[in-house]
Design a protein around this motif. Structure first.
Motif, mmCIF file in Angstrom:
data_model
loop_
_atom_site.group_PDB
_atom_site.id
_atom_site.type_symbol
_atom_site.label_atom_id
_atom_site.label_comp_id
_atom_site.label_asym_id
_atom_site.label_seq_id
_atom_site.Cartn_x
_atom_site.Cartn_y
_atom_site.Cartn_z
ATOM 1 N N LEU A 179 0.701 -1.057 -0.071
ATOM 2 C CA LEU A 179 0.029 0.079 0.083
ATOM 3 C C LEU A 179 1.001 1.366 -0.044
ATOM 4 N N HIS B 112 -4.873 -0.437 -2.750
ATOM 5 C CA HIS B 112 -5.545 -1.685 -1.948
ATOM 6 C C HIS B 112 -6.237 -2.610 -2.687
ATOM 7 N N GLN C 216 -10.348 0.207 0.764
ATOM 8 C CA GLN C 216 -9.375 1.422 0.686
ATOM 9 C C GLN C 216 -10.488 2.415 1.007
#
Length: 736
Positions: free
Chosen positions: A350, A378, A384
């Motif tokens: 990420l 994500h 996310q």
């Protein structure tokens, strides 16, 4: 024999088993004559993307686990005509077949099988993999005295959710609930299988799945059927709350060995395998795997004591690899091959970037510049979105609180009369980011002539689970036993030596007050849960507590302080799931960042340690041993490492060290025993912080100890943790 697709270069010898998704065959490599086991995916599933991906995933997970107690993967092969795993063939039988024939096993035998398979689980856990389907059918027992773990079809990466699936008779409560798999999940299943081995029946039996789930989630384990010496081991391993189980297979092995020695003597393991030899040999003789005795062995020979031979595996793998690579050039239509030496495909990390919300309120005298983190990349778009909403929430609440303050007409009138404009500022800093966790500290400040109270200037930390977007609260951080009055007392005592002046006392008014304050929020006016009254975050070196002393009852002049509790002193307070998310390992196997410097190995005792740069060495001569002492005069720090020809338990050594510290006017704030290892810390009579870890054995012991002033704690946290974590005690089975 099957007419379906076969891996080129291998000829089938016999079928070892068939299941819903595939079949396993014994096969001979045509070039070398070696025997292997090949697991084929049924042809009808080659067009089922989810199932085929799961088969590939099993291969990737299995190839990352290297242990003599896990069936080895040589190759994964995928072609348009089929997909297969080429694996080590083990001359033995499954624990399921052994139980079907024997009904029950002698406790020493069951413990020996459990130990081997737990070592396989420990290797998986060390590689970040949770098996999730430990059961008798997935444990192989060899005639040479060894147990191996097989079938990673339901495995997940540690802490990740997988299918809510498994074998219901052995599934842990968290697995029934579909929560992410953790090493303690495998510990539960292994303990349930152990229960079955020694009692002849499952720990819980029911007519329906829902009834079985209820029993696993709520019912007491029927320990009356278990020998008394083994009851604590099973009770621990099958605790409903994973926090009360051993954190992983490695920790469970240590408890198992201590229990087995106490109950059945030091040669329990040899007797256990000896009792199994006849039954396992007879059952193996009835299977195609009996050919391994005469037709070549795909795994290195193993002695009765469990010592692996050399050379055979390497030669076999090499020949198979050459053959398969040659096949790759001949097969048309595409062929995907990886060997056990390949690295798995990298997982995208990420990305975290800082954003700033800046502007001026359209109706109120407020300007703002508020920083917050934002994640991208994500795999789950919904997760996310939740994450980014959570990470932005502190600045949104900050603006909302300012607007609510100015909703009071009197306050708004004062601000406007004085021509004041509230200038809100927030800076955000990532304290720690791991694949599973993000800890962010927000520093909120306010510039205003009217609203100038210190309560508007504060730090706020948010720690989130990157997989789900959930904010981690006290129940996710601290073990249940720590969220109690006594647990908070323990935390207070451990934090104290890391503060500038210790925990203060409340102001005395006549005969009232003057009591020492506590980190426990429940002890403040208004009460509440037993949790720390502090802002908590996580860094690379420890747990950060931002403490406002006046909120604990000290005078206003005490201000606030950021106190870091090193992980070495905090691990036993934290939830096992959190330690996994922090990328922490148990103390005995942790590998903290390596400091710059050199490695010293003692030629007599064999212990080794990392030595930071800038430390002068001098001999250290303890009773019955030797060592070396490193000092840094500028920091006032001393690192001492030594070995001694003393045979005593870790508990005895710990008790003696604690008593000696108290007798000399020092204070112990933390002490812990894990099997043959102990840890103790606090401060000595001069106020120096000390930390000591010791390793005990039947012939000798080895110890490492740091001592340093509080004023240099921040500089020394990282090297202390790194050197203690990297310390290796050497051979403790004999005197030196």
């Amino acid at each position: 024999m099957s007419a379906t697709w076969q891996v080129p270069g291998f000829s089938e010898v016999d079928v070892l088993g068939t299941g819903g998704f595939g079949r396993v065959v014994l096969a001979k490599h045509e070039g070398s004559g070696r025997l292997v086991a090949i697991k084929y995916l049924h042809g009808e599933f080659l067009t089922e993307a989810r199932i085929l991906d799961g088969f590939r995933r099993e291969a990737w997970l299995l190839h990352g686990v290297v242990s003599p107690h896990v069936v080895r993967l040589f190759e994964f092969i995928e072609a348009p005509q089929g997909a297969a795993l080429v694996m080590e063939a083990v001359p033995g039988v499954s624990l399921r077949a052994l139980l079907a024939a024997e009904k029950t096993l002698a406790p020493e035998s069951a413990l020996a099988i459990l130990k081997g398979s737990l070592l396989g689980l420990a290797a998986a856990h060390g590689a970040g993999v949770v098996h999730r389907d430990y059961k008798p059918g997935n444990v192989l027992v060899s005639r040479e005295g060894e147990s191996k773990l097989v079938d990673f079809g339901l495995a997940t990466l540690d802490g990740q959710s997988g299918l809510t699936a498994g074998s219901p008779s052995y599934m842990a409560p968290e697995q029934w609930a579909g929560r992410p798999g953790i090493p303690a999940t495998d510990v539960y299943a292994a303990t349930a299988v152990f229960f079955q081995c020694i009692t002849g029946h499952l720990p819980f039996e029911a007519e329906t799945t829902e009834q079985l789930r209820s029993l696993h989630e709520r019912a007491f384990v029927p320990l009356d059927a278990v020998p008394g010496q083994l009851r604590p081991l099973i009770a621990r391993g099958m605790a409903k709350d994973p926090a009360w189980r051993p954190a992983g297979a490695e920790a469970f092995v240590a408890e198992l060995e201590a229990t087995a020695r106490a109950a059945y003597g030091k040669d329990w393991e040899r007797r256990g395998w000896k009792r199994l030899a006849t039954a396992v040999g007879a059952l193996t003789a009835l299977t195609p795997l009996a050919l391994l005795a005469t037709g070549g062995v795909a795994a290195a020979p193993v002695t009765a004591a469990g010592t692996t031979g050399t050379g055979v595996v390497a030669a076999t793998v090499g020949k198979i690899l050459v053959a398969v690579l040659a096949i790759a050039a001949l097969v048309t239509g595409g062929l995907w091959i990886f060997s056990g030496n390949d690295d798995p495909p990298p997982q995208a990390a990420l990305s975290v970037t800082m954003q700033t919300a800046a502007g001026q309120d359209s109706a109120l005298p407020i300007t703002y510049s508020l920083q917050y983190p934002q994640v991208s990349g994500h795999a789950d778009a919904a997760a996310q979105q939740r994450l980014n909403g959570t990470l932005r929430a502190p600045i949104d609440k900050r603006l909302q609180s300012l607007r609510q303050e100015l909703a009071d007409r009197d306050i708004l009138g004062m601000v406007r009369d004085r021509g004041d404009v509230l200038k809100a500022n927030t800076t955000a800093k990532v304290l720690l980011q791991t694949p599973r966790l993000l800890s962010v500290r927000y520093e909120h400040t306010l510039d205003s002539a009217v609203i100038a109270h210190s309560s508007w200037q504060f730090a706020e930390t948010v720690t989130v689970d990157l997989a789900t977007g959930k904010v981690l609260g006290p129940q996710d951080v601290f073990r249940p036993g720590i969220r109690t009055a006594s647990g908070m007392d323990t935390l207070t005592s451990r934090l104290s030596p890391h503060t500038g002046n210790g925990f203060c006392r409340t102001p005395a008014i006549g005969s009232y007050g003057g009591d020492q304050v506590s980190i426990d929020a429940a002890k403040r006016p208004g009460g509440g849960d037993h949790v720390p009254r502090a802002d908590i975050g996580f860094t690379t070196t420890g747990v950060d507590f931002v403490i406002k002393w006046y909120e604990l009852g000290c005078d206003m002049a005490s201000g606030q302080e950021t106190v870091t509790l090193p992980y070495a002193e905090a691990e036993d307070l934290l939830q096992p799931q959190l330690l996994t998310m922090l990328d922490r390992q148990p103390p005995s196997s942790s590998a903290p960042p390596r400091p710059s410097g050199k490695t010293y190995t003692d030629p007599r005792f064999g212990f080794s340690t990392l030595v930071p740069e800038g430390y002068a060495a001098a001999p250290y001569r303890p009773a019955n041993g030797e060592g070396i002492q490193y000092t840094n005069a500028g920091l006032g720090a001393t690192l001492t490492v030594w070995g001694s020809n003393i045979s005593r338990t870790a508990q005895d050594i710990l008790g003696e060290t604690a008593r000696d510290t108290a007798a000399k006017g020092g204070q112990v704030t933390h002490q812990q025993v894990e099997g043959t290892t102990y840890a103790i810390s606090g401060y000595d009579s001069s106020g120096q912080i000390f930390y000591e870890r010791g390793y005990t054995g039947p012939g000798s012991l080895a110890r490492i100890r740091w001592s340093y002033p509080r004023t240099h704690k921040a500089e020394l946290d990282a090297p202390v943790e790194a050197t203690v974590g990297a310390f290796r005690p050497g051979d403790l089975t004999q005197p030196h």
